[in-house]
Design a protein around this motif. Structure first.
Motif, PDB file in Angstrom:
ATOM      1  N   THR A 160     -58.870  37.057 -27.594  1.00  0.00           N
ATOM      2  CA  THR A 160     -59.658  36.272 -26.648  1.00  0.00           C
ATOM      3  C   THR A 160     -60.274  37.142 -25.565  1.00  0.00           C
ATOM      4  O   THR A 160     -59.855  38.274 -25.328  1.00  0.00           O
ATOM      5  N   ILE A 161     -61.286  36.567 -24.899  1.00  0.00           N
ATOM      6  CA  ILE A 161     -61.764  37.090 -23.626  1.00  0.00           C
ATOM      7  C   ILE A 161     -61.523  36.002 -22.590  1.00  0.00           C
ATOM      8  O   ILE A 161     -61.307  34.835 -22.921  1.00  0.00           O
ATOM      9  N   SER A 162     -61.555  36.378 -21.327  1.00  0.00           N
ATOM     10  CA  SER A 162     -61.184  35.454 -20.263  1.00  0.00           C
ATOM     11  C   SER A 162     -62.329  34.528 -19.888  1.00  0.00           C
ATOM     12  O   SER A 162     -63.499  34.797 -20.190  1.00  0.00           O
ATOM     13  N   VAL A 163     -61.996  33.443 -19.199  1.00  0.00           N
ATOM     14  CA  VAL A 163     -63.009  32.526 -18.697  1.00  0.00           C
ATOM     15  C   VAL A 163     -63.949  33.241 -17.741  1.00  0.00           C
ATOM     16  O   VAL A 163     -65.169  33.006 -17.735  1.00  0.00           O
ATOM     17  N   PHE A 187     -54.194  26.886 -29.132  1.00  0.00           N
ATOM     18  CA  PHE A 187     -52.983  27.573 -29.564  1.00  0.00           C
ATOM     19  C   PHE A 187     -52.614  28.719 -28.620  1.00  0.00           C
ATOM     20  O   PHE A 187     -52.038  29.713 -29.045  1.00  0.00           O
ATOM     21  N   GLY A 188     -52.954  28.543 -27.348  1.00  0.00           N
ATOM     22  CA  GLY A 188     -52.565  29.526 -26.349  1.00  0.00           C
ATOM     23  C   GLY A 188     -53.716  30.110 -25.556  1.00  0.00           C
ATOM     24  O   GLY A 188     -53.499  30.893 -24.626  1.00  0.00           O
ATOM     25  N   GLY A 189     -54.945  29.742 -25.888  1.00  0.00           N
ATOM     26  CA  GLY A 189     -56.102  30.235 -25.153  1.00  0.00           C
ATOM     27  C   GLY A 189     -56.425  29.382 -23.938  1.00  0.00           C
ATOM     28  O   GLY A 189     -55.822  28.330 -23.708  1.00  0.00           O
ATOM     29  N   GLU A 190     -57.390  29.835 -23.158  1.00  0.00           N
ATOM     30  CA  GLU A 190     -57.854  29.108 -21.971  1.00  0.00           C
ATOM     31  C   GLU A 190     -59.299  28.693 -22.187  1.00  0.00           C
ATOM     32  O   GLU A 190     -60.176  29.529 -22.376  1.00  0.00           O
ATOM     33  N   SER A 191     -59.553  27.390 -22.165  1.00  0.00           N
ATOM     34  CA  SER A 191     -60.888  26.871 -22.424  1.00  0.00           C
ATOM     35  C   SER A 191     -61.823  27.142 -21.248  1.00  0.00           C
ATOM     36  O   SER A 191     -61.417  27.119 -20.077  1.00  0.00           O
ATOM     37  N   CYS A 192     -63.087  27.345 -21.580  1.00  0.00           N
ATOM     38  CA  CYS A 192     -64.105  27.520 -20.540  1.00  0.00           C
ATOM     39  C   CYS A 192     -64.831  26.212 -20.244  1.00  0.00           C
ATOM     40  O   CYS A 192     -65.877  26.218 -19.580  1.00  0.00           O
ATOM     41  N   ASN A 201     -76.853  26.166 -19.278  1.00  0.00           N
ATOM     42  CA  ASN A 201     -77.076  26.881 -20.538  1.00  0.00           C
ATOM     43  C   ASN A 201     -75.801  27.146 -21.315  1.00  0.00           C
ATOM     44  O   ASN A 201     -75.810  27.902 -22.292  1.00  0.00           O
ATOM     45  N   LEU A 202     -74.687  26.517 -20.920  1.00  0.00           N
ATOM     46  CA  LEU A 202     -73.420  26.722 -21.618  1.00  0.00           C
ATOM     47  C   LEU A 202     -73.120  25.534 -22.520  1.00  0.00           C
ATOM     48  O   LEU A 202     -73.162  24.378 -22.101  1.00  0.00           O
ATOM     49  N   LEU A 203     -72.801  25.833 -23.779  1.00  0.00           N
ATOM     50  CA  LEU A 203     -72.418  24.822 -24.750  1.00  0.00           C
ATOM     51  C   LEU A 203     -71.061  25.227 -25.321  1.00  0.00           C
ATOM     52  O   LEU A 203     -70.894  26.349 -25.808  1.00  0.00           O
ATOM     53  N   VAL A 204     -70.084  24.328 -25.227  1.00  0.00           N
ATOM     54  CA  VAL A 204     -68.730  24.607 -25.718  1.00  0.00           C
ATOM     55  C   VAL A 204     -68.465  23.753 -26.946  1.00  0.00           C
ATOM     56  O   VAL A 204     -68.644  22.542 -26.930  1.00  0.00           O
TER      57      VAL A 204
END
Length: 355
Positions: A160-163, A187-192, A201-204
């Motif tokens: 992963t990379i960070s938020v 499973f252990g990551g941090e959502s942006c 301009n951000l699409l998740v």
């Protein structure tokens, strides 16, 4: 291919999904499915009443499901888009925002559908190599002047990379869409997702296939600004307006309402992931740190292709690619403890044979 296929597809290399052989009963650790069934309430939701209504089209807006997702994630319904799996969502992203003048950038080692869609739509695409240790360097995407697609956690590496790093990429490309593919975030990551309200301009992108045990239901969703969601809706209504069937929508709403069940399953998968990595360490494997429901691993004693084939012959499926950068590695889905013990025992058998 037939002589009637358009010439523009003559060199198209289609995506190859994980194999689904039917010749024997396998321990399937190759397609990142959940080892756990949906919550009991999902079975109740997909009931006879819903089945009896299959003669009617589903709601093309998916209003009830969008409202459920909006409430769960603390956004408005206008911020939510539904797709027939996240693959369809990716298709609409490439269709809506990328063209001959506005290209796309993505990691050179990542989800295999990104280059397929870039080729399908004849897009100028930049595949950015990962750094040492398969690390994604966020600075490589800052101010790149293209649309960006990043899987976080990345596949097949699980890293992963960070938020904060994602925010830097989004801020530095204000005139391009940045899609963060969070198929494995639970499973252990941090959502942006908290950044969506700050950046138009951000699409998740997320999916119900992994964490929510609905791979067979085919449901993905995106959260973004109302304008971006409107663009995706236009693509959908121009191609496949009834893209989510009513049984999947009923199952998905029940899934959201039973979140604790899935959170507990995720904890079990994370425990099994740590256990499997620890046991592989004892066998001389090198495994990348993972925040996904899979690991990316290799062993100096046996090459990746040999390990894959030997495991398959013993009834265990894992994923292997012939791509030069990762040819020594195998991706292993984390299943139940019983499945992982079978996998580990077969690995030990193979190592005894080659040792």
């Amino acid at each position: 291919m037939s002589r009637f296929l358009s010439r523009r597809f003559a060199d198209l290399e289609a995506y190859v999904p994980g194999e689904q052989p039917q010749d024997m009963q396998y321990v399937k650790l190759n397609t990142n499915e959940s080892p756990f069934p949906p919550a009991p309430a999902v079975r109740e939701a997909v009931n006879a009443l819903e089945i009896d209504r299959l003669n009617l089209y589903p709601d093309p807006e998916g209003r009830a499901l969008r409202e459920a997702l909006a409430g769960h994630y603390g956004v408005g319904m206008e911020n939510v888009f539904l797709a027939n799996g996240s693959d369809e969502l990716l298709n609409y992203f490439f269709m809506a925002f990328c063209d001959g003048e506005r290209g796309v950038a993505y990691p050179a080692v990542s989800y295999g559908f990104y280059p397929v869609y870039a080729s399908l739509y004849r897009l100028p695409a930049q595949e950015i190599p990962l750094r040492e240790g398969f690390r994604l360097e966020p600075g490589d995407y800052c101010g790149i002047g293209k649309n960006v697609v990043i899987a976080n956690p990345n596949a097949p590496t699980g890293q992963t990379i960070s938020v904060e790093e994602i925010e830097g990429i989004v801020k530095s490309n204000p005139d391009y869409v940045v899609m963060i593919d969070e198929a494995y975030i639970d499973f252990g990551g941090e959502s942006c997702l908290p950044l969506v309200g700050k950046y138009e301009n951000l699409l998740v992108c997320q999916t119900f296939s992994k964490f929510r045990s609905l791979a067979g239901g085919r449901l993905g969703f995106a959260i973004g600004s109302p304008a971006l969601i409107g663009d995706l809706d236009m693509m959908k209504y121009s191609t496949n307006s009834y893209n989510i069937n009513r049984l999947t929508m009923a199952a998905a709403i029940a899934t959201i309402e039973n979140d604790e069940y899935y959170v507990n399953n995720s904890k079990r998968i994370q425990e099994n992931r740590a256990y499997t990595v620890s046991e592989l360490d004892k066998l001389g494997f090198e495994t990348l740190p993972s925040k996904a429901n899979f690991i990316f691993t290799r062993c100096r004693a046996v090459d990746g292709g040999t390990l894959y084939r030997a495991l398959k012959a013993r009834g265990v499926l894992v994923r292997h690619w012939d791509k030069p950068e990762i040819i020594d590695w195998c991706r292993v889905t984390i299943g139940s403890r019983e499945q992982m013990d079978i996998f580990l025992e077969k690995v030990r058998e193979i190592l005894r044979e080659v040792g």
